[in-house]
Design a protein around this motif. Structure first.
Motif, PDB file in Angstrom:
ATOM      1  N   ASN A   1      48.941  38.249  35.491  1.00 31.52           N
ATOM      2  CA  ASN A   1      47.500  38.195  35.272  1.00 31.52           C
ATOM      3  C   ASN A   1      46.833  39.453  35.837  1.00 31.52           C
ATOM      4  O   ASN A   1      46.017  40.103  35.160  1.00 31.52           O
ATOM      5  N   TYR A   2      47.181  39.801  37.070  1.00 28.62           N
ATOM      6  CA  TYR A   2      46.608  40.988  37.700  1.00 28.62           C
ATOM      7  C   TYR A   2      46.955  42.255  36.925  1.00 28.62           C
ATOM      8  O   TYR A   2      46.084  43.079  36.615  1.00 28.62           O
ATOM      9  N   LEU A   3      48.241  42.410  36.616  1.00 27.85           N
ATOM     10  CA  LEU A   3      48.696  43.646  35.979  1.00 27.85           C
ATOM     11  C   LEU A   3      48.197  43.763  34.549  1.00 27.85           C
ATOM     12  O   LEU A   3      47.889  44.868  34.079  1.00 27.85           O
ATOM     13  N   SER A   4      48.123  42.639  33.839  1.00 27.66           N
ATOM     14  CA  SER A   4      47.713  42.691  32.433  1.00 27.66           C
ATOM     15  C   SER A   4      46.265  43.138  32.293  1.00 27.66           C
ATOM     16  O   SER A   4      45.928  43.904  31.381  1.00 27.66           O
ATOM     17  N   PHE A   5      45.402  42.674  33.193  1.00 27.04           N
ATOM     18  CA  PHE A   5      44.013  43.131  33.114  1.00 27.04           C
ATOM     19  C   PHE A   5      43.922  44.614  33.435  1.00 27.04           C
ATOM     20  O   PHE A   5      43.233  45.376  32.730  1.00 27.04           O
ATOM     21  N   ALA A   6      44.595  45.045  34.503  1.00 30.77           N
ATOM     22  CA  ALA A   6      44.533  46.450  34.892  1.00 30.77           C
ATOM     23  C   ALA A   6      45.026  47.351  33.760  1.00 30.77           C
ATOM     24  O   ALA A   6      44.414  48.393  33.463  1.00 30.77           O
TER      25      ALA A   6
ATOM     26  N   SER B   1      39.719  40.331  44.851  1.00 33.63           N
ATOM     27  CA  SER B   1      41.168  40.352  44.728  1.00 33.63           C
ATOM     28  C   SER B   1      41.449  40.185  43.241  1.00 33.63           C
ATOM     29  O   SER B   1      40.802  39.358  42.596  1.00 33.63           O
ATOM     30  N   PRO B   2      42.288  40.998  42.673  1.00 29.90           N
ATOM     31  CA  PRO B   2      43.202  41.971  43.274  1.00 29.90           C
ATOM     32  C   PRO B   2      42.611  43.378  43.342  1.00 29.90           C
ATOM     33  O   PRO B   2      41.665  43.697  42.624  1.00 29.90           O
ATOM     34  N   ILE B   3      43.203  44.234  44.167  1.00 27.98           N
ATOM     35  CA  ILE B   3      42.785  45.630  44.281  1.00 27.98           C
ATOM     36  C   ILE B   3      43.041  46.384  42.986  1.00 27.98           C
ATOM     37  O   ILE B   3      42.410  47.422  42.720  1.00 27.98           O
ATOM     38  N   THR B   4      43.927  45.868  42.148  1.00 29.44           N
ATOM     39  CA  THR B   4      44.255  46.549  40.884  1.00 29.44           C
ATOM     40  C   THR B   4      43.064  46.654  39.935  1.00 29.44           C
ATOM     41  O   THR B   4      43.115  47.425  38.976  1.00 29.44           O
ATOM     42  N   VAL B   5      41.985  45.899  40.192  1.00 30.09           N
ATOM     43  CA  VAL B   5      40.782  46.035  39.369  1.00 30.09           C
ATOM     44  C   VAL B   5      40.226  47.457  39.468  1.00 30.09           C
ATOM     45  O   VAL B   5      39.513  47.919  38.573  1.00 30.09           O
TER      46      VAL B   5
END
Length: 413
Positions: A82-87, A112-116
């Motif tokens: 989920n985190y990586l797919s949005f980033a 959270s997450p910082i990847t945003v």
């Protein structure tokens, strides 16, 4: 100003960024929001969005641009995807979706997450606009604190990513003063770190709403209410241990309003411990309904696990609780506990101490209604002096003007 807000979470999901967007538009700013498909907290894409995505392209005058993502689902792997797919999707697709649009500032919202921050950085260079990052969760420390990542190598790699992200930000906003040191470990230029705490939505100022019918009304029972995310960080083992210690007090009950990744575990524990009469879980409700649940509360509960990173954190619900005019019982360490003590709004005990939490509940229940009202009034006055939304967003506008002005000056130098 023309402002681009990058946030993995946004309306119809309930996050404070919704309130910020609405206020910025009200102040005359041209606001665009880059976000993902709504799926929090259930972990599945909202049905209404799937059937009618066009209904979610505007919010109170702001233009909303959405990119696909993998829904959170259940489990660590799904969450990581989920985190990586949005980033990834936002980094690749947003430059095309926002083609031809110019912005004065890019603002990344990071509970959270910082990847945003990664797509925000891409857009910073594509759009030649300064970038601000609002840090509400410290990475990589929070990953370790909740047990999501235990590998020292992975945590070190995340630390490298955080260092690279901070180096590319023009402005870093810290949600608590204690965050300055946590951010500073990965940020060489300390001058770009500024304090910017959360506020409460205005609907919590009103205490005259009728009681929620989902909770049985009773004048003879002292009600402790927890509202918000039911996750690992909120330390529900301590809450349930305290409830178990007070099992014999039929005049005290605990009401939990919300949802999250620990919901099923909490329900199972209530059943296993035989706490059905003492602990009531009513589920998740829209933000607009929350004041009707607050109307049942004699005191509001905020908790965080005992951990160094959580001791630096002021949970967002603290500002909401203060603004409501109700007394607060806290089981947490550090800045959040100090704030409640300084405000006079209630009792704060050490995180993870279920005996102290149970004692604080009994102590609060023993106070007179007048004494509890005085605590609530003290909290409300403290909120007005320290966290009022209008004052904070005035400050944010000044920050935006500063970084936009600095970028323009550097461009023409």
């Amino acid at each position: 100003m023309k402002i681009l807000i990058v946030s993995q979470y946004f309306w119809p999901e309930n996050f404070r960024i919704n309130d910020l967007v609405q206020e910025l538009v009200k102040r005359g700013h041209d606001v665009t929001v880059l976000t993902g498909w709504p799926n929090y907290p259930e972990g599945e894409i909202f049905e209404d969005f799937k059937h009618s995505p066009e209904k979610y392209e505007a919010y109170h005058g702001a233009h909303v641009v959405r990119v696909p993502l993998s829904p959170r689902g259940k489990g660590a792997i799904r969450l990581m995807l989920n985190y990586l797919s949005f980033a990834l999707a936002a980094s690749v697709l947003a430059p095309f979706k926002l083609a031809g649009r110019k912005f004065d500032v890019i603002f990344a919202y990071e509970p959270s997450p910082i990847t945003v921050a990664l797509p925000a950085i891409v857009l910073k260079y594509v759009k030649r606009a300064p970038m601000a990052l609002w840090v509400l969760d410290l990475w990589p420390e929070s990953l370790s604190a909740v047990g999501a990542v235990r590998s020292p190598r992975i945590l070190a790699a995340v630390g490298v990513m955080v260092r690279l992200i901070y180096a590319r930000c023009d402005l870093i906003l810290a949600q608590s003063k204690s965050f300055f040191d946590g951010i500073g470990k990965y940020c060489a230029d300390k001058k770009k770190i500024r304090y910017f705490p959360s506020w409460s939505e205005e609907l919590f100022y009103d205490s005259s709403v009728p009681m929620a019918p989902e909770v049985p009304a009773s004048d003879d029972i002292f009600t402790v209410l927890f509202a918000g995310n039911i996750g690992d960080a909120q330390d529900f083992p301590t809450i349930l241990d305290a409830a178990e210690r007070l099992r014999g007090r039929r005049d005290i009950r605990w009401v939990i309003v919300g949802d999250g990744r620990m919901t099923d575990w909490v329900r199972q524990q209530i059943a296993a411990r035989g706490l059905h009469d003492a602990v009531l879980m009513v589920g998740r409700f829209p933000l607009e309904r929350m004041t009707s649940f607050f109307a049942h509360a004699d005191a509001l509960l905020v908790t965080l696990k005992a951990n160094e990173v959580f001791a630096m954190t002021i949970p967002g619900k603290v500002q909401t609780y203060l603004s409501s005019g109700l007394p607060i019982i806290a089981s947490l360490d550090g800045e959040g506990a100090a704030l409640i003590g300084e405000s006079g709004a209630g009792f704060a005990n050490a995180a993870g101490d279920s005996a102290a939490l149970a004692a604080a509940v009994e102590k609060m229940a023993a106070l007179s209604e007048v004494q509890r009202q005085a605590m609530g009034a003290a909290g409300k006055a403290y909120y007005a002096a320290q966290f009022k939304k209008e004052m904070l967003i005035d400050t944010l506008e000044d920050y935006f003007a500063d970084v936009a002005g600095n970028r323009a000056a550097n461009t023409h130098a």
